[in-house]
Each structure stands twice: as C-alpha cells, then as structure tokens.
Design a protein around this motif. Structure first.
Motif, PDB file in Angstrom:
ATOM      1  N   GLY A  90       2.891 -30.675   6.717  1.00 26.62           N
ATOM      2  CA  GLY A  90       1.675 -31.389   7.082  1.00 26.62           C
ATOM      3  C   GLY A  90       1.737 -32.881   6.880  1.00 26.62           C
ATOM      4  N   TYR A  91       2.925 -33.434   6.660  1.00 30.38           N
ATOM      5  CA  TYR A  91       3.045 -34.874   6.436  1.00 30.38           C
ATOM      6  C   TYR A  91       3.819 -35.582   7.541  1.00 30.38           C
ATOM      7  CZ  TYR A  91       0.884 -34.006   2.003  1.00 30.38           C
ATOM      8  OH  TYR A  91      -0.031 -33.629   1.040  1.00 30.38           O
ATOM      9  N   ILE A 267      -3.668 -26.645   7.691  1.00 27.19           N
ATOM     10  CA  ILE A 267      -3.430 -28.068   7.934  1.00 27.19           C
ATOM     11  C   ILE A 267      -3.570 -28.380   9.418  1.00 27.19           C
ATOM     12  CG2 ILE A 267      -1.660 -29.876   7.869  1.00 27.19           C
ATOM     13  CD1 ILE A 267      -0.695 -28.688   5.233  1.00 27.19           C
ATOM     14  N   ILE A 268      -3.055 -27.492  10.263  1.00 26.79           N
ATOM     15  CA  ILE A 268      -3.226 -27.673  11.712  1.00 26.79           C
ATOM     16  C   ILE A 268      -4.711 -27.758  12.054  1.00 26.79           C
ATOM     17  CG2 ILE A 268      -2.927 -26.582  13.981  1.00 26.79           C
ATOM     18  CD1 ILE A 268      -0.314 -27.613  12.940  1.00 26.79           C
ATOM     19  N   ALA A 269      -5.505 -26.852  11.497  1.00 29.32           N
ATOM     20  CA  ALA A 269      -6.944 -26.831  11.785  1.00 29.32           C
ATOM     21  C   ALA A 269      -7.619 -28.106  11.309  1.00 29.32           C
ATOM     22  CB  ALA A 269      -7.590 -25.610  11.137  1.00 29.32           C
ATOM     23  N   SER A 270      -7.221 -28.602  10.135  1.00 30.80           N
ATOM     24  CA  SER A 270      -7.820 -29.815   9.603  1.00 30.80           C
ATOM     25  C   SER A 270      -7.471 -31.030  10.452  1.00 30.80           C
ATOM     26  CB  SER A 270      -7.351 -30.031   8.163  1.00 30.80           C
ATOM     27  OG  SER A 270      -7.941 -31.183   7.606  1.00 30.80           O
ATOM     28  N   MET A 271      -6.213 -31.120  10.861  1.00 28.70           N
ATOM     29  CA  MET A 271      -5.790 -32.251  11.691  1.00 28.70           C
ATOM     30  C   MET A 271      -6.429 -32.173  13.074  1.00 28.70           C
ATOM     31  SD  MET A 271      -4.044 -35.033  11.599  1.00 28.70           S
ATOM     32  CE  MET A 271      -3.217 -36.214  12.683  1.00 28.70           C
ATOM     33  N   GLU A 272      -6.525 -30.975  13.629  1.00 32.10           N
ATOM     34  CA  GLU A 272      -7.187 -30.778  14.913  1.00 32.10           C
ATOM     35  C   GLU A 272      -8.622 -31.305  14.851  1.00 32.10           C
ATOM     36  OE1 GLU A 272      -7.968 -27.002  17.884  1.00 32.10           O
ATOM     37  OE2 GLU A 272      -8.415 -26.778  15.751  1.00 32.10           O
ATOM     38  N   ALA A 273      -9.339 -30.954  13.796  1.00 37.27           N
ATOM     39  CA  ALA A 273     -10.718 -31.406  13.639  1.00 37.27           C
ATOM     40  C   ALA A 273     -10.786 -32.924  13.522  1.00 37.27           C
ATOM     41  CB  ALA A 273     -11.345 -30.751  12.411  1.00 37.27           C
ATOM     42  N   SER A 274      -9.827 -33.519  12.823  1.00 29.08           N
ATOM     43  CA  SER A 274      -9.803 -34.978  12.676  1.00 29.08           C
ATOM     44  C   SER A 274      -9.605 -35.671  14.016  1.00 29.08           C
ATOM     45  CB  SER A 274      -8.683 -35.385  11.709  1.00 29.08           C
ATOM     46  OG  SER A 274      -8.929 -34.906  10.404  1.00 29.08           O
ATOM     47  N   VAL A 275      -8.715 -35.121  14.837  1.00 30.83           N
ATOM     48  CA  VAL A 275      -8.452 -35.715  16.152  1.00 30.83           C
ATOM     49  C   VAL A 275      -9.685 -35.610  17.043  1.00 30.83           C
ATOM     50  CG1 VAL A 275      -7.052 -35.589  18.250  1.00 30.83           C
ATOM     51  CG2 VAL A 275      -5.975 -35.255  16.009  1.00 30.83           C
ATOM     52  N   LEU A 276     -10.289 -34.426  17.085  1.00 30.02           N
ATOM     53  CA  LEU A 276     -11.458 -34.231  17.945  1.00 30.02           C
ATOM     54  C   LEU A 276     -12.630 -35.099  17.498  1.00 30.02           C
ATOM     55  CD1 LEU A 276     -11.301 -30.367  18.463  1.00 30.02           C
ATOM     56  CD2 LEU A 276     -10.668 -32.158  20.081  1.00 30.02           C
ATOM     57  N   GLN A 277     -12.778 -35.252  16.190  1.00 26.06           N
ATOM     58  CA  GLN A 277     -13.834 -36.120  15.676  1.00 26.06           C
ATOM     59  C   GLN A 277     -13.572 -37.571  16.084  1.00 26.06           C
ATOM     60  OE1 GLN A 277     -14.022 -36.895  11.361  1.00 26.06           O
ATOM     61  NE2 GLN A 277     -16.215 -36.435  11.463  1.00 26.06           N
ATOM     62  N   ALA A 278     -12.320 -37.996  16.009  1.00 25.12           N
ATOM     63  CA  ALA A 278     -11.979 -39.384  16.348  1.00 25.12           C
ATOM     64  C   ALA A 278     -12.219 -39.681  17.823  1.00 25.12           C
ATOM     65  CB  ALA A 278     -10.525 -39.666  15.972  1.00 25.12           C
ATOM     66  N   VAL A 279     -11.719 -38.808  18.711  1.00 23.48           N
ATOM     67  CA  VAL A 279     -11.863 -39.102  20.148  1.00 23.48           C
ATOM     68  C   VAL A 279     -13.285 -38.861  20.635  1.00 23.48           C
ATOM     69  CG1 VAL A 279      -9.439 -38.682  20.654  1.00 23.48           C
ATOM     70  CG2 VAL A 279     -11.062 -36.800  20.848  1.00 23.48           C
ATOM     71  N   GLY A 280     -14.104 -38.189  19.821  1.00 28.20           N
ATOM     72  CA  GLY A 280     -15.507 -38.020  20.156  1.00 28.20           C
ATOM     73  C   GLY A 280     -16.381 -39.162  19.678  1.00 28.20           C
ATOM     74  N   ASN A 281     -15.789 -40.105  18.951  1.00 25.95           N
ATOM     75  CA  ASN A 281     -16.505 -41.246  18.405  1.00 25.95           C
ATOM     76  C   ASN A 281     -16.698 -42.304  19.502  1.00 25.95           C
ATOM     77  OD1 ASN A 281     -16.502 -44.059  17.150  1.00 25.95           O
ATOM     78  ND2 ASN A 281     -16.789 -42.807  15.325  1.00 25.95           N
ATOM     79  N   ALA A 282     -17.952 -42.713  19.725  1.00 30.68           N
ATOM     80  CA  ALA A 282     -18.258 -43.650  20.813  1.00 30.68           C
ATOM     81  C   ALA A 282     -17.528 -44.977  20.650  1.00 30.68           C
ATOM     82  CB  ALA A 282     -19.764 -43.878  20.890  1.00 30.68           C
ATOM     83  N   GLU A 283     -17.410 -45.442  19.424  1.00 33.51           N
ATOM     84  CA  GLU A 283     -16.716 -46.715  19.192  1.00 33.51           C
ATOM     85  C   GLU A 283     -15.240 -46.610  19.544  1.00 33.51           C
ATOM     86  OE1 GLU A 283     -15.774 -49.836  15.506  1.00 33.51           O
ATOM     87  OE2 GLU A 283     -17.202 -48.186  15.226  1.00 33.51           O
ATOM     88  N   ILE A 284     -14.631 -45.489  19.201  1.00 31.97           N
ATOM     89  CA  ILE A 284     -13.220 -45.269  19.534  1.00 31.97           C
ATOM     90  C   ILE A 284     -13.046 -45.181  21.046  1.00 31.97           C
ATOM     91  CG2 ILE A 284     -11.281 -43.656  19.325  1.00 31.97           C
ATOM     92  CD1 ILE A 284     -11.928 -45.316  16.802  1.00 31.97           C
ATOM     93  N   GLN A 285     -13.948 -44.499  21.720  1.00 32.99           N
ATOM     94  CA  GLN A 285     -13.881 -44.400  23.178  1.00 32.99           C
ATOM     95  C   GLN A 285     -13.939 -45.775  23.817  1.00 32.99           C
ATOM     96  OE1 GLN A 285     -17.127 -41.774  24.102  1.00 32.99           O
ATOM     97  NE2 GLN A 285     -16.163 -40.002  23.142  1.00 32.99           N
TER      98      GLN A 285
END
Length: 326
Positions: A90-91, A267-285
């Motif tokens: 996971g690193y 760890i896969i599930a945690s990282m997946e959630a982090s990615v989806l949260q990031a790309v769903g962020n309006a500022e990041i978009q």
C-alpha cells in the motif's frame, strides 16, 4: 468532465461494503509512512500535472504524505513494471496512462503481466487531445495543414509523448485518414514535444493541451482541432476532427490509479475512496479544467472494465492499421 452522481452513489456503496476492511485498517493503521505515486512520464506534462494536483488533495484530506516520482520511458512500461514488482504493502501506486492498454499489442511480451500483476484502484482523469501547430506556420486551417503535408516529400512530423500513447496512435490514424505521409517523433512526455514544436523542429503535436496552454494564450501556438468524439469543454472553440471529415481520428488520453495485485483489499478500498473524493471536489475539477484536463472518476470495477475495453479496441486498431512501435 464533472464526476457523475451515479459514480458518487456507487462510491458510497463501495465504502459501505468495504466497512469491515476499513475496520481492519484501524487495527493496522495505514499509512504510517509516505506513499509513492509513480508517474510513467516526465515532469510538466498532463499526467504529471494532474497527479500533483491529486497528490496535494490527498495530503490535505488525509494528513499523510504522498510523493510523486517520475519514471518515464519505454511507452510507460518502465513505470508499469516497477509498480507491478513493488512490495504490495500500500505504499506504491501507479498513475497509469493509456499506453497501459496498448503495451502488449505494440511490444509483445512484457516484463510484467498487465492483468495479473497490477490491480485497478480508481479512474481519475481524462486528457482530451488536440492538434496543435506553431502559430508562425503558414497554415491556419486543417485543410491547409494537410495540403502542406502533401507538398512535402517526407510528409509531416508529429511529436508524441511516448510509443503506444493515445497521441501516438491518434497521429497514425490521422496520417491514414488524411492521406498524408507522416512520422511520429517520440518524447518522454508532452512538455518536450511542445518545446520542439515551439522551436519549429516538428510540424505538430496531437496530444494533451496542458503544457501548451500558456503558449496558446500568448499566441505562440495555434489549435486546429480536437480528437475527442465531441467538442471538449477544455477548449470548446476547437472543432473535432470528426467534424472536419477525419471520422476515424477519435482518441482521448486517460489516467487512473493501480496497485500491485497483492495489495490488501482494505488499502485498495481506502485509496479508491480517496481518489473518488478528490475528483468529486469542485475545486479540483476547476484546477484540472484550467490545465486542459477533465475529472472522470470511476470505481475500481469500472476502471477494470474500461481498461479491458480500451485494450480490445486499440489492439484491433493497431493490428488492422499495422501500427508498430518506433
């Protein structure tokens, strides 16, 4: 492209299903040290730019450290192989790019098994690709550009960010559809290709617009067309090559996260959630669009299906068109 409501709902469902795994992480905390994010291209291009935007967001959201490492070369295969053979703890994650789906068709046997050695984590970003020329060149339209190419004994020279990339394959389709001779010159990312275009040593690029935007804005480069199926919100004034009668030249760059196959599911599930949260962020978009990119989140399962579809499509095109790695 804004992440869809459907993907957000699915990501929440994924988190609920993964709850036991997340509890397991609580018993064995992750991360406890910095996480490596491997980019298969050099600094300054669309892959590197978008990865650094996401890495900053991961740090803000989690407090953990994420380091971007650039491992360019061999049509992304150097980076792919490094992550495929990394310790699955996971690193280490790969920020995979489109050549991941074309590597076998172009290069044959690989130093890793793209289906068995790496596991999709989440889809993240699309990179629309544009046909861009030096603004000092005498041609101002696609027709004039093609006519110019036909007047040259050696044809046109296109810069591409590596063998097997969407720009490489799109350029080969362009040469065929336009009926013009052409040579693909491979670089280790978008930025070096644009350096050569600005210097007048190549005729065009058909790649992500990120590194070119400052030069387009100051009038040094000119956009002739977009290779997306429809006009892109990134640069909507550019007509598609389909609109301009080059109907087969449709391609889009893409990036998503992958991990060594034996990485723990929690760890896969945690990282997946982090990615989806990031790309769903309006500022990041907004940050991505400002750099010529589109947020395009997808779950691990959706990303796996996408890679299989891309592999099937481009393997057929590569074989039918006789495209070879240069």
């Amino acid at each position: 492209m804004v992440i869809s409501r459907r993907v957000l709902v699915q990501s929440l469902a994924t988190l609920m299903v993964a709850a036991p795994s997340v509890r397991a992480l609580a018993q064995n905390p992750w991360p406890t040290r910095p996480i490596r994010l491997i980019s298969p291209y050099g600094p300054g291009g669309a892959n590197d730019i978008s990865l650094r935007i996401l890495a900053d967001q991961f740090e803000k959201a989690s407090g953990a450290k994420f380091f971007v490492e650039n491992k360019p070369g061999a049509g992304t295969r150097i980076a792919n192989a490094e992550v495929a053979h990394a310790t699955p703890d996971g690193y280490t994650f790969l920020y995979a790019a489109a050549p991941y789906a074309t590597a076998e068709a172009l290069a044959g046997k690989l130093a890793y098994d793209p289906r068995a050695d790496l596991k999709p984590v989440a889809m993240a970003v699309f990179a629309p690709i544009f046909l861009i020329v030096n603004a000092k060149a005498p041609y101002k339209t696609l027709d004039e550009f093609i006519a110019y190419g036909k007047s040259l004994p050696h044809g046109l020279t296109f810069g591409s960010p590596g063998a097997g990339s969407q720009p490489h394959l799109a350029a080969e389709l362009f040469f065929q559809d336009a009926g013009v001779k052409g040579l693909n010159v491979q670089f280790r990312g978008d930025a070096p290709a644009y350096t050569e275009l600005l210097a007048g040593r190549i005729d065009a690029t058909l790649t992500a617009i990120s590194a070119a935007l400052p030069h387009i804005e100051n009038g040094a480069l000119r956009v002739l067309a977009c290779a997306s199926a429809e006009r892109s919100a990134v640069y909507p004034q550019a007509p598609t090559l389909r609109e301009l009668e080059l109907r087969n030249v449709v391609a889009t760059g893409w990036y998503g996260f992958m991990a060594p196959a034996a990485t723990p599911p929690a760890i896969i599930a945690s990282m997946e959630a982090s990615v989806l949260q990031a790309v769903g962020n309006a500022e990041i978009q907004q940050k991505l669009v400002a750099r010529g990119l589109e947020a395009h989140g997808g779950t691990a399962a959706e990303f796996a299906r996408f890679i299989e579809e891309e592999t099937s499509r481009w393997t057929r095109i590569i074989r039918e068109a006789g495209i070879k790695e240069e």
